[in-house]
Design a protein around this motif. Structure first.
Motif, PDB file in Angstrom:
ATOM      1  N   VAL A 164      -0.083   2.129  -4.837  1.00  0.00           N
ATOM      2  CA  VAL A 164       0.896   2.549  -5.758  1.00  0.00           C
ATOM      3  C   VAL A 164       2.061   1.395  -5.989  1.00  0.00           C
ATOM      4  N   ALA A 165       2.750   1.126  -5.021  1.00  0.00           N
ATOM      5  CA  ALA A 165       3.746  -0.039  -4.949  1.00  0.00           C
ATOM      6  C   ALA A 165       3.186  -1.178  -5.502  1.00  0.00           C
ATOM      7  N   TYR A 166       1.995  -1.639  -5.380  1.00  0.00           N
ATOM      8  CA  TYR A 166       1.301  -2.755  -5.996  1.00  0.00           C
ATOM      9  C   TYR A 166       1.116  -2.194  -7.542  1.00  0.00           C
ATOM     10  N   LEU A 167       0.767  -1.199  -7.850  1.00  0.00           N
ATOM     11  CA  LEU A 167       0.497  -0.898  -9.490  1.00  0.00           C
ATOM     12  C   LEU A 167       1.842  -0.877 -10.011  1.00  0.00           C
ATOM     13  N   ALA A 168       2.777  -0.506  -9.339  1.00  0.00           N
ATOM     14  CA  ALA A 168       4.085  -0.367  -9.676  1.00  0.00           C
ATOM     15  C   ALA A 168       4.820  -1.514 -10.574  1.00  0.00           C
ATOM     16  N   ALA A 171      16.690 -16.955 -15.692  1.00  0.00           N
ATOM     17  CA  ALA A 171      17.058 -15.807 -16.690  1.00  0.00           C
ATOM     18  C   ALA A 171      16.398 -14.662 -16.348  1.00  0.00           C
ATOM     19  N   ASN A 172      15.763 -14.618 -15.312  1.00  0.00           N
ATOM     20  CA  ASN A 172      15.042 -13.156 -14.988  1.00  0.00           C
ATOM     21  C   ASN A 172      14.996 -12.681 -13.426  1.00  0.00           C
ATOM     22  N   PRO A 173      16.264 -12.684 -12.857  1.00  0.00           N
ATOM     23  CA  PRO A 173      16.388 -12.851 -11.368  1.00  0.00           C
ATOM     24  C   PRO A 173      15.886 -11.336 -11.022  1.00  0.00           C
ATOM     25  N   ALA A 174      16.480 -10.473 -11.799  1.00  0.00           N
ATOM     26  CA  ALA A 174      16.277  -8.851 -11.393  1.00  0.00           C
ATOM     27  C   ALA A 174      14.781  -8.595 -11.241  1.00  0.00           C
ATOM     28  N   ALA A 175      13.971  -8.945 -12.373  1.00  0.00           N
ATOM     29  CA  ALA A 175      12.527  -8.803 -12.455  1.00  0.00           C
ATOM     30  C   ALA A 175      11.763  -9.458 -11.614  1.00  0.00           C
ATOM     31  N   ALA A 176      12.292 -10.617 -11.034  1.00  0.00           N
ATOM     32  CA  ALA A 176      11.529 -11.391  -9.850  1.00  0.00           C
ATOM     33  C   ALA A 176      11.828 -11.006  -8.690  1.00  0.00           C
ATOM     34  N   VAL A 177      12.870 -10.515  -8.384  1.00  0.00           N
ATOM     35  CA  VAL A 177      13.155  -9.724  -7.203  1.00  0.00           C
ATOM     36  C   VAL A 177      12.525  -8.460  -6.984  1.00  0.00           C
ATOM     37  N   THR A 178      12.562  -7.773  -7.897  1.00  0.00           N
ATOM     38  CA  THR A 178      12.108  -6.450  -8.197  1.00  0.00           C
ATOM     39  C   THR A 178      10.628  -6.342  -7.878  1.00  0.00           C
ATOM     40  N   VAL A 179       9.980  -7.421  -8.302  1.00  0.00           N
ATOM     41  CA  VAL A 179       8.454  -7.572  -8.404  1.00  0.00           C
ATOM     42  C   VAL A 179       7.997  -7.920  -6.637  1.00  0.00           C
ATOM     43  N   ALA A 180       8.968  -8.887  -6.138  1.00  0.00           N
ATOM     44  CA  ALA A 180       8.597  -9.364  -4.879  1.00  0.00           C
ATOM     45  C   ALA A 180       9.001  -8.123  -3.766  1.00  0.00           C
ATOM     46  N   ALA A 181      10.193  -7.245  -4.107  1.00  0.00           N
ATOM     47  CA  ALA A 181      10.314  -6.246  -3.240  1.00  0.00           C
ATOM     48  C   ALA A 181       8.993  -5.127  -3.347  1.00  0.00           C
ATOM     49  N   LEU A 182       8.500  -4.784  -4.493  1.00  0.00           N
ATOM     50  CA  LEU A 182       7.564  -3.966  -4.631  1.00  0.00           C
ATOM     51  C   LEU A 182       6.138  -4.434  -4.023  1.00  0.00           C
ATOM     52  N   GLN A 183       6.146  -5.866  -4.118  1.00  0.00           N
ATOM     53  CA  GLN A 183       4.773  -6.350  -3.391  1.00  0.00           C
ATOM     54  C   GLN A 183       4.969  -6.474  -1.763  1.00  0.00           C
ATOM     55  N   ALA A 184       6.257  -6.694  -1.236  1.00  0.00           N
ATOM     56  CA  ALA A 184       6.436  -6.461   0.095  1.00  0.00           C
ATOM     57  C   ALA A 184       6.179  -5.085   0.721  1.00  0.00           C
ATOM     58  N   VAL A 185       6.649  -4.100  -0.395  1.00  0.00           N
ATOM     59  CA  VAL A 185       6.538  -2.813   0.267  1.00  0.00           C
ATOM     60  C   VAL A 185       5.111  -2.299   0.120  1.00  0.00           C
ATOM     61  N   SER A 186       4.506  -2.809  -0.682  1.00  0.00           N
ATOM     62  CA  SER A 186       3.006  -2.364  -0.901  1.00  0.00           C
ATOM     63  C   SER A 186       2.219  -3.059   0.367  1.00  0.00           C
ATOM     64  N   VAL A 187       2.404  -4.548   0.734  1.00  0.00           N
ATOM     65  CA  VAL A 187       1.714  -4.954   1.699  1.00  0.00           C
ATOM     66  C   VAL A 187       2.161  -4.343   3.366  1.00  0.00           C
ATOM     67  N   GLY A 202       2.720  -1.140   3.456  1.00  0.00           N
ATOM     68  CA  GLY A 202       2.156   0.106   3.357  1.00  0.00           C
ATOM     69  C   GLY A 202       0.829  -0.231   4.099  1.00  0.00           C
ATOM     70  N   PHE A 203      -0.053  -1.460   3.439  1.00  0.00           N
ATOM     71  CA  PHE A 203      -1.225  -1.777   4.311  1.00  0.00           C
ATOM     72  C   PHE A 203      -1.320  -1.978   5.718  1.00  0.00           C
ATOM     73  N   ALA A 204      -0.187  -2.759   5.997  1.00  0.00           N
ATOM     74  CA  ALA A 204       0.098  -2.822   7.602  1.00  0.00           C
ATOM     75  C   ALA A 204      -0.128  -1.460   8.433  1.00  0.00           C
ATOM     76  N   VAL A 205       0.487  -0.380   7.693  1.00  0.00           N
ATOM     77  CA  VAL A 205       0.563   1.060   8.455  1.00  0.00           C
ATOM     78  C   VAL A 205      -0.956   1.364   8.344  1.00  0.00           C
ATOM     79  N   PHE A 206      -1.722   1.408   7.427  1.00  0.00           N
ATOM     80  CA  PHE A 206      -3.141   1.599   7.318  1.00  0.00           C
ATOM     81  C   PHE A 206      -3.581   0.839   8.298  1.00  0.00           C
ATOM     82  N   CYS A 219      -9.944  -3.257  -2.928  1.00  0.00           N
ATOM     83  CA  CYS A 219      -9.573  -3.122  -1.376  1.00  0.00           C
ATOM     84  C   CYS A 219      -8.558  -2.146  -1.329  1.00  0.00           C
ATOM     85  N   MET A 220      -7.561  -2.177  -2.274  1.00  0.00           N
ATOM     86  CA  MET A 220      -6.488  -1.130  -2.145  1.00  0.00           C
ATOM     87  C   MET A 220      -7.158   0.365  -2.391  1.00  0.00           C
ATOM     88  N   VAL A 221      -7.849   0.524  -3.355  1.00  0.00           N
ATOM     89  CA  VAL A 221      -8.503   1.892  -3.602  1.00  0.00           C
ATOM     90  C   VAL A 221      -9.281   2.293  -2.550  1.00  0.00           C
TER      91      VAL A 221
END
Length: 212
Positions: free
Chosen positions: A27-31, A59-75, A77-81, A195-197
């Motif tokens: 879900v975090a990756y799809l977000a 020009a888009n620091p918020a977008a870049a950091v948000t994407v990086a944060a979501l990808q970090a949360v996503s991975v 989650g994988f570590a927990v699995f 693989c995520m699915v």
């Protein structure tokens, strides 16, 4: 979490945490797909001029950091699995670290985009692309392939779940071909998402089998 003496995952290893981790992974990756409204232009493709890359991140620091944060949360989650399949945690660690390095490089690129040389921009951009791309996806595919086999041997996954894992893992591992063949880049998103699915399916199936 428990495993057999041989390191094969046991029924007690799977439960709510594995399902939650797998769900967060997906879900975090799809977000990330819904962050487009935070930027004023499309993210430059790999191979785009360094000037375009620098302009985007400046020009888009918020977008870049948000994407990086979501990808970090996503991975994470994988570590927990992955902890539920302890025998193959080493493979998972490489995959997780690759994505976290990619996220860190993205944040670094955002910080220096307005002032760094184009050479620095190019190094950071390519480093983020390859660590978060082929390094992460290929190792994820290897993990899924061997984990599917291990879950089957432990009686935690039936034939459909195993073969889903074999196919998803193989497609993800084939992403290494993108290093020499451009059109093989299609294996990156396809292999990653499959693989995520699979982790979600495997966590649910193994958990239900454990309760049964």
């Amino acid at each position: 979490m428990s495993t057999s003496l041989s390191g094969t995952p046991t029924r007690a290893a799977f439960g709510g945490r594995a399902i939650t981790g797998a769900a967060v992974f997906l879900v975090a990756y799809l977000a990330v797909s819904f962050t487009g409204g935070l930027s004023d232009r499309s993210l430059p493709l790999p191979g785009a001029p360094a000037a375009d890359v620098a302009a985007y991140y400046a020009a888009n620091p918020a977008a870049a950091v948000t994407v990086a944060a979501l990808q970090a949360v996503s991975v994470l989650g994988f570590a927990v699995f992955a902890r539920a399949v302890r025998r193959f945690t080493g493979i998972a660690v490489v995959s997780v670290l690759a994505m976290l390095v990619s996220c860190a490089l993205t944040v670094a690129l955002t910080v220096v985009a307005a002032s760094a040389s184009f050479e620095t921009i190019e190094v950071l951009r390519q480093g983020s692309f390859y660590t978060g791309g082929v390094a992460n996806v290929a190792t994820l595919g290897l993990f899924v392939f061997v984990a599917a086999k291990a879950l089957g041997r432990a009686g935690l996954a039936g034939s459909p779940t195993r073969w889903f894992g074999y196919v998803a893992g193989t497609l993800a591992m084939l992403s290494v071909l993108s290093l020499v063949f451009y059109y093989a880049s299609a294996f990156l998103p396809v292999g990653r998402v499959l693989c995520m699915v699979w982790t979600v399916v495997a966590a649910v199936v193994a958990s239900r089998t454990r309760r049964a």
